[in-house]
Write a protein that holds these residues in place. Structure first.
Motif: not given
Length: 663
Positions: A31-34, A378-387, A394-400, A553-561
């Protein structure tokens, strides 16, 4: 000479990065920031927060305090929220539920609500009919509820407001909490990483070693019960006092009916249980709610099938084009001239293949917006896959996503203007207009859709409605960040050298032979193959959005993308080549919609999901909201996938006609 403070800062940063890497390797995730661990001493206050009431029946969230529940003594206060939480409809507020760390309490009186008015009774029974859930949060963990169905244990976040049995309504007015705690393990890592509020909760190291370790919250479970309380017996009792008689919580029975003019009493109990769950793994219970094996095998099966099909398409395509090029280039000039009348296909449209398409500015604008949306994904899903965007924040995905989209306005302006100059053979005239329209096209459509939906939410008094102040903030962010960056990208695109076509364009357009079947029919059908890479993953995404499940499972989503991008490029290439082979040089828009047509099938899938998976969705407002958000989503997907198809086809046509020997 390096400053000692600067050197120590660099060492600290490298040390933290090394720690994150080790944590990622040894745990299920990091888990990274917050989301630093909070250490509580025995007896410390733990305050439960409340989120919006939600229902899969309506998909319209409402404030917790819109119902006659107990309110905190100090008044209702909004918790710290980010932009993403507000856009998602989350309204996190304080609540009167208070615990003492590792101190079991029972028969705790929360409050007595005066006689229900006609309006309160009506809204309460309506929320019970619509199956609304109460969402509680402790130390950033949502309350989880276990139910047994046959031989399986089901997990749910939150608990229902009440239940209707025959014609009677019952409210769950007693909550049995079970808080799982893990003994805090003093480490230097936690001390270094602890900042702000978390740092105050970590005990300092004294001369004689560390103080007695505290506890961390690693689980939050709730069992709702309906208890027949004697409201008159607690008329003068204070909050947190002892209820006069023992309370036995039996979730299999209900006893507290909801009646107009009748008071309600709310109580709770809490037990603490030491658990072996470590703090980094405390979200595992939420992330494993649905059949993980089905998810994994479905995704892997989809990836294998689509990879196999894409490989076949690629091999056939490369062999066909290479054979045509080889045969054509082996002929000398006289033989080429002699065979011109006999040859057919893409060689005959050499003088028209780069003729400007209809509505060239609109094509440039859509490609620019597609580059921006694709880059954001691409950037959002990659950052999400990295954690970096874990569900703990909460809300960091939409904010990012929002801020990455704003910053990538540079790419939108650059791509749109450079394509405009290429189509115009280097003419810079009108580049500012193209850049401005690229900055307004997709945000304008999104603003129109979201404003319409927002009026529906405002009319329903839902917390899902975007506040007017937030609307102003979003417009300022767009006008002050996205628009200037898009114009700056357009300026760089105007200064960059344009691509020069390898062949000259004839003054008189070549007549396109009549086709046996409409070419647009083939273009629309081409979206089925890209849809095949998405539809399984799409089910989990839709379930996450509309069924309240956690998607992780953002890692899978990144591969699918990535696989989706490859398939879109290949499909568009093949269709462009097929059109050129039948002497149809109007490939510009067709290459865009060949891959962009996947959006049509996604929208049809959304309608299918509404009819068969969201059967209980009630009311025209809820259905309109669902279809409106689905339309917004498929528009973004069409621009992104269409851009991939167009750019790959443009590269292919440019390469193909650059490789042909011409007079």
């Amino acid at each position: 000479m390096i400053c000692p403070k600067m050197e120590s800062f660099h060492q600290f940063r490298l040390w933290v990065l090394a720690f994150c890497f080790i944590t990622f390797q040894s745990c299920n995730g990091f888990y990274l920031p917050g989301s630093y661990p909070h250490n509580y001493a025995v007896g410390d206050d733990l305050w439960v927060k409340v989120n919006s009431l939600t229902s899969i029946d309506t998909e319209i969230p409402f404030s917790y305090y819109s119902l006659p529940f107990c309110q905190p003594e100090g008044g209702i206060k909004d918790s710290a929220e980010n932009l993403g939480e507000l856009l998602m409809g989350d309204r996190i507020e304080n609540s009167p539920y208070r615990f003492k760390m590792y101190t079991n309490e029972s028969d705790v009186l929360l409050c007595r609500v005066d006689k229900l008015s006609a309006d309160q009774f009506k809204i309460l029974t309506k929320r019970i009919d619509e199956m609304y859930q109460v969402n509680l949060i402790l130390d950033n963990l949502p309350a989880i509820r276990f139910t047994k169905k046959e031989d399986y244990f089901l997990r749910w976040t939150g608990y229902p407001v009440g239940i209707k049995i025959q014609d009677a309504y019952y409210i769950f007015n007693h909550l049995k909490f079970n808080v799982l705690v893990h003994k805090y393990e003093e480490t230097n890592v936690a001390r270094v990483m602890g900042t702000g509020d978390a740092a105050e909760m970590i005990p300092p190291i004294g001369k004689e070693g560390s103080e007695k370790p505290g506890w961390m919250v690693v689980g939050f479970e709730v069992i709702p019960c309906s208890i027949m309380h004697n409201a008159d017996s607690i008329k003068d009792s204070k909050m947190y006092s002892k209820y006069p008689s023992p309370i036995k919580c039996d979730p299999s029975t209900v006893a507290m009916p909801v009646k107009e003019g009748q008071p309600l009493a709310f109580t709770y109990e809490v037990t603490f249980e030491e658990s072996d769950i470590k703090w980094p793994s405390r979200w595992d219970a939420y992330l494993k709610m649905e059949g993980a094996k089905v998810h994994w095998f479905s995704i892997l099966n989809s990836l294998m099938v689509i990879t196999f099909l894409a490989g076949i398409v690629l091999v056939i395509f490369l062999r066909t084009v290479r054979r045509d090029l080889t045969r054509y280039e082996e002929l000398d000039k006289e033989a080429q001239a002699q065979m011109t009348e006999e040859l057919s296909g893409w060689k005959l449209v050499v003088g028209d293949v780069f003729r400007a398409p209809s509505n060239p500015s609109l094509l440039c604008i859509m490609v620019g917006n597609g580059v921006q949306i694709l880059g954001m994904a691409v950037v959002t899903i990659l950052f999400a896959a990295l954690g970096f965007m874990s569900p703990a924040s909460r809300g960091t995905l939409i904010t990012g996503m929002l801020f990455i989209y704003l910053i990538l306005g540079v790419a939108a302006g650059y791509a749109a203007v450079r394509l405009w100059r290429t189509i115009g053979c280097g003419d810079q005239k009108g580049w500012a207009s193209v850049a401005w329209k690229a900055a307004c096209f997709f945000p304008g459509i999104a603003f129109l859709i979201l404003t319409t939906l927002n009026f529906l939410l405002w009319g329903s008094h839902s917390t899902g409605a975007i506040p007017f102040s937030l609307f102003v903030i979003l417009i300022l962010l767009w006008f002050c960040i996205s628009v200037p960056l898009t114009l700056a990208g357009g300026y760089f695109g105007a200064k960059a050298p344009h691509l020069e076509y390898p062949v000259r364009t004839n003054q008189i357009p070549r007549e396109v032979p009549q086709q046996r079947y409409p070419s647009w029919l083939l273009v629309l059908g081409a979206g089925t193959l890209p849809f095949g890479t998405l539809f399984i993953e799409l089910f989990f995404i839709m379930s996450s959005i509309w069924m309240g499940r956690v998607y992780y499972v953002f890692g899978f989503l990144f591969i699918v993308m990535i696989l989706l991008v490859v398939v879109c490029a290949e499909v568009s290439l093949v269709l462009t080549y097929m059109h050129l082979c039948v002497e149809d040089w109007r490939w510009w828009w067709k290459s865009f919609f060949a891959s962009g047509s996947v959006a049509i099938y996604i929208f049809l899938y959304s309608v299918n999901y509404l009819v068969f998976d969201l059967k209980s969705l009630s009311g025209p407002v809820s259905a309109t909201l669902y279809l409106g958000y689905s339309l917004f989503m498929v528009l973004a997907i069409m621009l992104a996938t269409g851009t991939v198809g167009f750019l790959s086809s443009f590269w292919f046509v440019y390469y193909l006609f650059s490789s042909v020997k011409l007079d």
